[in-house]
Design a protein around this motif. Structure first.
Motif: not given
Length: 101
Positions: A7-10, A15-17, A93-101
């Motif tokens: 996931v880190g490599r992906l 792109a940011p955002g 099932i836990l879920a989350g959404v994160g945005r790349k700054p």
């Protein structure tokens, strides 16, 4: 390479955002036999499964901006959906959404 590294490599390549949306099976609170049964059922079909608690799931979002409501039961991403509420009783099932700054 483990799941966190994949996931880190992906995310590094995006792109940011960009967003990471991640649902993850989590241990059933108080009843490890149900969690073990679910893992055996998946593995019996040749599917490797890992369950992670909220802290472990949070590691996937390191360096990202978590979107409200953060990491919660998946059905809480669409509050008021009666069908999702009913299905959530049978799933953890836990879920989350994160945005790349």
């Amino acid at each position: 390479m483990g799941a966190y590294e994949v996931v880190g490599r992906l995310m590094d390549a995006l792109a940011p955002g960009s967003y990471l949306v991640l649902p993850q099976g989590s241990p059933m609170p108080g009843d490890n036999s149900i969690t073990a049964d679910v893992i055996r059922a998946y593995e019996g079909k040749g599917i490797r499964m890992a369950v992670r608690d909220e802290r472990q799931i949070g590691r996937f979002f390191e360096g990202l901006e978590l979107v409200d409501p953060d990491i919660v039961m998946a059905h809480r991403w669409k509050p008021g959906d009666e069908r999702a509420e009913a299905e959530a009783v049978e799933q953890f099932i836990l879920a989350g959404v994160g945005r790349k700054p």
